[in-house]
Scaffold this active site. Structure first.
Site, PDB file in Angstrom:
ATOM      1  N   GLY A  10     -98.141 104.700 -98.625  1.00  0.00           N
ATOM      2  CA  GLY A  10     -98.649 103.633 -99.484  1.00  0.00           C
ATOM      3  C   GLY A  10     -97.532 103.259-100.438  1.00  0.00           C
ATOM      4  O   GLY A  10     -97.163 104.057-101.309  1.00  0.00           O
ATOM      5  N   VAL A  14     -99.074 102.610-107.066  1.00  0.00           N
ATOM      6  CA  VAL A  14     -99.023 104.057-107.315  1.00  0.00           C
ATOM      7  C   VAL A  14     -97.911 104.698-106.481  1.00  0.00           C
ATOM      8  O   VAL A  14     -97.122 105.495-106.987  1.00  0.00           O
ATOM      9  CB  VAL A  14    -100.382 104.735-107.010  1.00  0.00           C
ATOM     10  CG1 VAL A  14    -100.266 106.255-107.205  1.00  0.00           C
ATOM     11  CG2 VAL A  14    -101.484 104.180-107.889  1.00  0.00           C
ATOM     12  N   ASP A  34     -95.505 102.499 -95.409  1.00  0.00           N
ATOM     13  CA  ASP A  34     -96.618 101.567 -95.594  1.00  0.00           C
ATOM     14  C   ASP A  34     -96.899 100.901 -94.265  1.00  0.00           C
ATOM     15  O   ASP A  34     -96.048 100.890 -93.356  1.00  0.00           O
ATOM     16  CB  ASP A  34     -96.280 100.509 -96.654  1.00  0.00           C
ATOM     17  CG  ASP A  34     -97.535  99.912 -97.285  1.00  0.00           C
ATOM     18  OD1 ASP A  34     -97.891 100.306 -98.417  1.00  0.00           O
ATOM     19  OD2 ASP A  34     -98.167  99.041 -96.640  1.00  0.00           O
ATOM     20  N   ARG A  89    -119.311  99.739-102.925  1.00  0.00           N
ATOM     21  CA  ARG A  89    -118.634 101.027-103.053  1.00  0.00           C
ATOM     22  C   ARG A  89    -118.618 101.762-101.714  1.00  0.00           C
ATOM     23  O   ARG A  89    -117.647 102.399-101.349  1.00  0.00           O
ATOM     24  CB  ARG A  89    -119.377 101.902-104.068  1.00  0.00           C
ATOM     25  CG  ARG A  89    -118.800 101.852-105.437  1.00  0.00           C
ATOM     26  CD  ARG A  89    -119.655 102.652-106.400  1.00  0.00           C
ATOM     27  NE  ARG A  89    -119.435 102.169-107.748  1.00  0.00           N
ATOM     28  CZ  ARG A  89    -118.441 102.564-108.533  1.00  0.00           C
ATOM     29  NH1 ARG A  89    -117.574 103.434-108.113  1.00  0.00           N
ATOM     30  NH2 ARG A  89    -118.300 102.064-109.744  1.00  0.00           N
ATOM     31  N   VAL A 119    -104.387 110.983-103.370  1.00  0.00           N
ATOM     32  CA  VAL A 119    -104.527 110.155-104.571  1.00  0.00           C
ATOM     33  C   VAL A 119    -105.564 109.038-104.357  1.00  0.00           C
ATOM     34  O   VAL A 119    -106.216 108.573-105.293  1.00  0.00           O
ATOM     35  CB  VAL A 119    -103.165 109.529-104.965  1.00  0.00           C
ATOM     36  CG1 VAL A 119    -103.261 108.757-106.271  1.00  0.00           C
ATOM     37  CG2 VAL A 119    -102.083 110.596-105.074  1.00  0.00           C
ATOM     38  N   ARG A 152    -105.007 111.444-120.194  1.00  0.00           N
ATOM     39  CA  ARG A 152    -105.660 110.403-121.017  1.00  0.00           C
ATOM     40  C   ARG A 152    -106.288 111.039-122.247  1.00  0.00           C
ATOM     41  O   ARG A 152    -106.107 110.557-123.374  1.00  0.00           O
ATOM     42  CB  ARG A 152    -106.715 109.677-120.168  1.00  0.00           C
ATOM     43  CG  ARG A 152    -106.061 108.776-119.141  1.00  0.00           C
ATOM     44  CD  ARG A 152    -107.070 108.019-118.293  1.00  0.00           C
ATOM     45  NE  ARG A 152    -106.363 107.041-117.463  1.00  0.00           N
ATOM     46  CZ  ARG A 152    -106.693 106.724-116.220  1.00  0.00           C
ATOM     47  NH1 ARG A 152    -107.734 107.277-115.639  1.00  0.00           N
ATOM     48  NH2 ARG A 152    -105.987 105.829-115.552  1.00  0.00           N
ATOM     49  N   HIS A 176    -113.859 113.270-110.085  1.00  0.00           N
ATOM     50  CA  HIS A 176    -113.031 112.217-110.683  1.00  0.00           C
ATOM     51  C   HIS A 176    -113.867 110.943-110.766  1.00  0.00           C
ATOM     52  O   HIS A 176    -113.753 110.055-109.960  1.00  0.00           O
ATOM     53  CB  HIS A 176    -111.805 111.984-109.799  1.00  0.00           C
ATOM     54  CG  HIS A 176    -110.841 110.986-110.363  1.00  0.00           C
ATOM     55  ND1 HIS A 176    -110.370 111.054-111.646  1.00  0.00           N
ATOM     56  CD2 HIS A 176    -110.241 109.910-109.812  1.00  0.00           C
ATOM     57  CE1 HIS A 176    -109.529 110.040-111.858  1.00  0.00           C
ATOM     58  NE2 HIS A 176    -109.435 109.340-110.756  1.00  0.00           N
TER      59      HIS A 176
HETATM   60  N1  APR Z   1    -101.198 102.846 -93.762  1.00  0.00           N
HETATM   61  C1  APR Z   1    -100.230 102.789 -94.702  1.00  0.00           C
HETATM   62  N2  APR Z   1    -100.353 102.083 -95.831  1.00  0.00           N
HETATM   63  C2  APR Z   1    -101.507 101.428 -96.026  1.00  0.00           C
HETATM   64  C3  APR Z   1    -102.564 101.440 -95.088  1.00  0.00           C
HETATM   65  C4  APR Z   1    -102.376 102.204 -93.908  1.00  0.00           C
HETATM   66  N3  APR Z   1    -103.307 102.275 -92.973  1.00  0.00           N
HETATM   67  N4  APR Z   1    -103.565 100.680 -95.569  1.00  0.00           N
HETATM   68  C5  APR Z   1    -103.177 100.205 -96.762  1.00  0.00           C
HETATM   69  N5  APR Z   1    -101.938 100.649 -97.051  1.00  0.00           N
HETATM   70  C6  APR Z   1    -101.093 100.354 -98.209  1.00  0.00           C
HETATM   71  C7  APR Z   1    -101.161  98.899 -98.636  1.00  0.00           C
HETATM   72  O1  APR Z   1    -100.387  98.076 -97.775  1.00  0.00           O
HETATM   73  C8  APR Z   1    -100.617  98.969-100.057  1.00  0.00           C
HETATM   74  O2  APR Z   1     -99.224  98.734-100.101  1.00  0.00           O
HETATM   75  O3  APR Z   1    -101.522 101.066 -99.363  1.00  0.00           O
HETATM   76  C9  APR Z   1    -100.940 100.402-100.501  1.00  0.00           C
HETATM   77  C10 APR Z   1    -101.905 100.483-101.676  1.00  0.00           C
HETATM   78  O4  APR Z   1    -101.274  99.966-102.773  1.00  0.00           O
HETATM   79  P1  APR Z   1    -101.993  99.127-103.938  1.00  0.00           P
HETATM   80  O5  APR Z   1    -102.946  98.160-103.327  1.00  0.00           O
HETATM   81  O6  APR Z   1    -100.960  98.658-104.878  1.00  0.00           O
HETATM   82  O7  APR Z   1    -102.929 100.221-104.634  1.00  0.00           O
HETATM   83  P2  APR Z   1    -102.488 101.278-105.770  1.00  0.00           P
HETATM   84  O8  APR Z   1    -102.711 100.697-107.108  1.00  0.00           O
HETATM   85  O9  APR Z   1    -101.165 101.827-105.426  1.00  0.00           O
HETATM   86  O10 APR Z   1    -103.611 102.405-105.567  1.00  0.00           O
HETATM   87  C11 APR Z   1    -103.628 103.201-104.396  1.00  0.00           C
HETATM   88  O11 APR Z   1    -104.513 105.133-105.472  1.00  0.00           O
HETATM   89  O12 APR Z   1    -105.240 105.521-107.620  1.00  0.00           O
HETATM   90  C12 APR Z   1    -105.633 105.221-106.317  1.00  0.00           C
HETATM   91  O13 APR Z   1    -107.677 103.949-106.582  1.00  0.00           O
HETATM   92  C13 APR Z   1    -106.324 103.879-106.215  1.00  0.00           C
HETATM   93  O14 APR Z   1    -107.128 104.228-103.981  1.00  0.00           O
HETATM   94  C14 APR Z   1    -106.137 103.574-104.763  1.00  0.00           C
HETATM   95  C15 APR Z   1    -104.773 104.191-104.460  1.00  0.00           C
END
Ligand code: APR
Length: 312
Positions: A10, A14, A34, A89, A119, A152, A176
């Site tokens: 990802g 995060v 990703d 949800r 995470v 926090r 959480h």
């Molecule tokens: N394989 C790889 N990457 C993936 C897949 C997958 N199958 N599906 C989604 N992603 C990637 C998305 O392309 C994106 O870049 O996961 C990433 C998620 O990033 P954001 O949307 O920016 O989310 P973020 O704020 O990083 O949060 C990620 O962490 O804290 C938790 O609740 C939050 O579940 C969420 C996670």
């Protein structure tokens, strides 16, 4: 000896921030993964180009192929979808469970000895998915939540008392979510419990703000959720593992009778080191704390049951 290797799945907010923290702290080489082509490569390149200025020699690479992640010491799973308008949800949980299952299976096939840090939300349920998908022992599947929730709480305590955050310590246990259990009795400033320093009313206000910490950030950002504090929390776990510190940190761990709970991931104090969770630290809970902990555990149990129902 080769440098430790951490895969971060990802490359969103995060994931990319976690990669930055790990590399800039000199903890390990990092591979960002990703599903979106170009995204992990672009962010990794940008991070690598910051290295000469920051002054570190960690290698940061991006990929869409799990074969490139082979031999990772730690795998951090942040991939998932954010809740979209109109998405329930339950929908979100089913979608993220599918994503976590798929990425964990692919990643562990290339790094069978790795330690998994989960995470993606809903955290406690995603830990169960990762445990099952990986086939790893519970000591190597760890959820990141308690450090963030405690951070926090610590930051609010420090602000309230006008002291350095480094003088504060706090424990937030349980699931959480809204039912998390901040423990004022075990939360200290310079070793003194905050119950000796603040009125019950002020403590209740700080506890309440802690419980809503994630939502407070979301409400301000409007799009997206917190990522700086979550990434810092993951980096602390990676540091404890890679450097075999034996740090006592609140993390989501599969309980096997500890705290009177069996077969559920719940936030508890653990000793983190090179082997992952080396011990679950049981602490005494007062009647009131016990009630709150049980309530939180019930919420996690319900979440996991919902996940099982949706999957069947
Ligand atoms: N394989 C790889 N990457 C993936 C897949 C997958 N199958 N599906 C989604 N992603 C990637 C998305 O392309 C994106 O870049 O996961 C990433 C998620 O990033 P954001 O949307 O920016 O989310 P973020 O704020 O990083 O949060 C990620 O962490 O804290 C938790 O609740 C939050 O579940 C969420 C996670």
């Amino acid at each position: 000896m080769p440098r430790p290797l951490v895969t971060v799945i990802g490359a969103g907010n995060v994931g990319a921030t976690t990669a930055q923290r790990i590399a800039e702290a000199g903890l390990a080489d990092v591979i960002l993964v990703d599903i979106v082509e170009g995204l992990p490569q672009g962010k990794a390149l940008d991070l690598a180009e910051a290295a000469p200025v920051v002054g570190h020699d960690m290698r940061i690479t991006g990929t869409n192929e799990y074969a490139d992640t082979a031999g990772s010491d730690v795998i951090v799973v942040t991939s998932g979808l954010a809740r979209q308008p109109g998405m329930s949800r339950d929908d979100l949980m089913t979608k993220n469970a599918g994503i976590v299952r798929s990425v964990v299976k692919q990643a562990v096939a290339h790094s069978p000895e790795a330690i998994l840090i989960i995470v993606t939300n809903p955290l406690d349920a995603m830990c169960h998915v990762a445990l099952e998908a990986s086939g790893f022992p519970p000591s190597r599947v760890i959820g990141m939540a308690g450090i963030l929730d405690s951070a926090r709480f610590r930051s609010f305590i420090a602000q309230e008392l006008g002291v350095s955050v480094t003088s504060t310590n706090a424990f937030v246990l349980g699931g959480h979510g809204d039912t998390m259990v901040p423990l004022p009795r075990y939360s200290t400033v310079g070793g003194v419990p905050i119950t000796e320093l603040l009125s019950a009313e002020r403590i209740a206000a700080l506890v309440d703000r802690t419980r809503n910490g994630g939502a407070e950030v979301v409400a301000l950002l409007k799009t997206g959720s917190a990522f700086y504090a979550p990434a810092a929390s993951v980096a602390q776990m990676v540091d404890a593992i890679i450097n075999d510190r034996g740090t006592i940190l609140p993390c989501a761990a599969l309980l096997n009778g500890e705290f009177g709970v069996t077969g559920l991931f719940v936030g508890v104090p653990v000793k983190l080191g090179r082997k992952g969770i080396e011990r679950i630290v049981e602490i005494e809970l007062s009647d009131e704390e016990r009630k709150a902990f049980d309530h939180s555990t019930d919420a996690v149990r319900e979440l996991v049951a919902t996940l099982a129902r949706l999957a069947s």
